[in-house]
Scaffold this active site. Structure first.
Site, PDB file in Angstrom:
ATOM      1  N   CYS A 225      75.591  72.975   9.712  1.00 59.82           N
ATOM      2  CA  CYS A 225      77.049  72.869   9.585  1.00 59.82           C
ATOM      3  C   CYS A 225      77.753  74.099  10.196  1.00 59.82           C
ATOM      4  O   CYS A 225      77.796  74.225  11.402  1.00 59.82           O
ATOM      5  CB  CYS A 225      77.450  72.637   8.136  1.00 59.82           C
ATOM      6  SG  CYS A 225      79.143  72.005   7.981  1.00 59.82           S
TER       7      CYS A 225
ATOM      8  N   GLU B 232      70.090  69.633   3.654  1.00 61.61           N
ATOM      9  CA  GLU B 232      69.532  70.282   2.466  1.00 61.61           C
ATOM     10  C   GLU B 232      69.902  69.551   1.182  1.00 61.61           C
ATOM     11  O   GLU B 232      69.150  69.620   0.188  1.00 61.61           O
ATOM     12  CB  GLU B 232      69.987  71.749   2.391  1.00 61.61           C
ATOM     13  CG  GLU B 232      71.379  72.005   1.860  1.00 61.61           C
ATOM     14  CD  GLU B 232      72.506  71.650   2.809  1.00 61.61           C
ATOM     15  OE1 GLU B 232      73.674  71.654   2.362  1.00 61.61           O
ATOM     16  OE2 GLU B 232      72.227  71.386   3.994  1.00 61.61           O
TER      17      GLU B 232
ATOM     18  N   HIS C 283      74.595  68.133   6.417  1.00 57.58           N
ATOM     19  CA  HIS C 283      73.919  68.935   5.393  1.00 57.58           C
ATOM     20  C   HIS C 283      72.621  68.268   4.933  1.00 57.58           C
ATOM     21  O   HIS C 283      72.581  67.614   3.885  1.00 57.58           O
ATOM     22  CB  HIS C 283      74.839  69.151   4.190  1.00 57.58           C
ATOM     23  CG  HIS C 283      75.928  70.129   4.437  1.00 57.58           C
ATOM     24  ND1 HIS C 283      75.816  71.470   4.148  1.00 57.58           N
ATOM     25  CD2 HIS C 283      77.164  69.960   4.979  1.00 57.58           C
ATOM     26  CE1 HIS C 283      76.936  72.086   4.487  1.00 57.58           C
ATOM     27  NE2 HIS C 283      77.770  71.192   4.996  1.00 57.58           N
TER      28      HIS C 283
END
Length: 261
Positions: free
Chosen positions: A116, A226, A224
């Protein structure tokens, strides 16, 4: 167990935050968990002290670099943009740390994953520029997170991206498109000549890039991975691929050359 070979160190960027009248250098836990549990690496936080840090010494001791996302934006003065407060918030201490760290990691051939804001930092570090408030562009998707809701609602997978065939990301995810989350107001405007597009959204927003001349894995993604790494296969693959590249780099560094005949 040889920790260097099996769980090598990865330098992780930090944000500078003020909590209870104290200055903190921090990162969200989900990045660290994804690095540790899915990539299989040992995350080490890098304080955002900019030029006070010896990046050569740092990169001599780690086998990967992860540049995280953040709710701050890259300062517009770094790419001749509009440095108004409306395009903030900013984190100049982070900028002074991540941009030289990204350049040095690429030059040294240390595997790099940028997420990001991190992907935007990659572009700026290598001479590119950013567009701000992209939701105001005609025909653009609204890439921002919802104004209210739970964390799961903010990070919900929302739109499709098309993956460029034959690139770094295609080697990780395959050529078929995927769906991703979206929590950003800035995006790549003028792309660095050292980068190549790896994925785009349906409105043309660049969603992933890699470094053309990199000596090692160097991938930036605008979403994202994660957050859903434990339940979304594409997210998991990104971190697993990064971990494999980090371990390859660690083995290459520690390999003992054959004795001269």
């Amino acid at each position: 167990m040889n920790r260097k070979a099996n769980q090598p160190l990865v330098a992780v960027s930090t944000d500078v935050r003020q909590f209870e009248d104290a200055c903190w250098h921090a990162v969200q836990q989900r990045y660290l968990e994804a690095a540790l549990d899915t990539a299989g690496v040992f995350p080490v936080l890098v304080p955002s002290f900019g030029g006070r840090l010896d990046f050569d010494e740092l990169l001599a001791g780690v086998d990967g670099v992860m540049i995280t996302g953040s709710d701050s934006n890259v300062h517009a003065a770094l790419y001749d943009g509009d440095a108004s407060e409306a395009n903030g918030p900013y984190d100049v201490a982070r900028d002074a740390t991540t941009l030289p760290l990204i350049r040095k990691a690429i030059d040294c051939g240390v595997p790099l994953l940028a997420i990001c804001r991190g992907m935007q930092e990659m572009n700026v570090a290598l001479g590119g520029s950013l567009a701000t408030e992209i939701q105001e562009r005609p025909g653009s998707l609204d890439h921002r997170a919802p104004e209210s809701g739970s964390w799961d609602e903010w990070f919900a997978i929302r739109h499709a991206v098309a993956i460029e065939p034959g690139g770094c990301l295609a080697s990780v995810l395959g050529p078929r498109g995927i769906r991703v989350n979206s929590l950003h107001r800035q995006a790549v405007k003028r792309m660095s000549t050292r980068l190549q597009v790896e994925a785009t959204a349906e409105d043309g927003t660049i969603e992933a890039v890699s470094v053309r001349d990199s000596l090692a894995f160097a991938l930036g993604v605008q979403w994202h991975p994660e957050y859903w790494v434990k339940s979304d296969e594409a997210s998991s693959r990104v971190f697993r691929a990064f971990g494999e590249e980090v371990r390859f780099h660690a083995r290459a560094r520690t390999r003992v050359p054959p004795a001269a005949v």
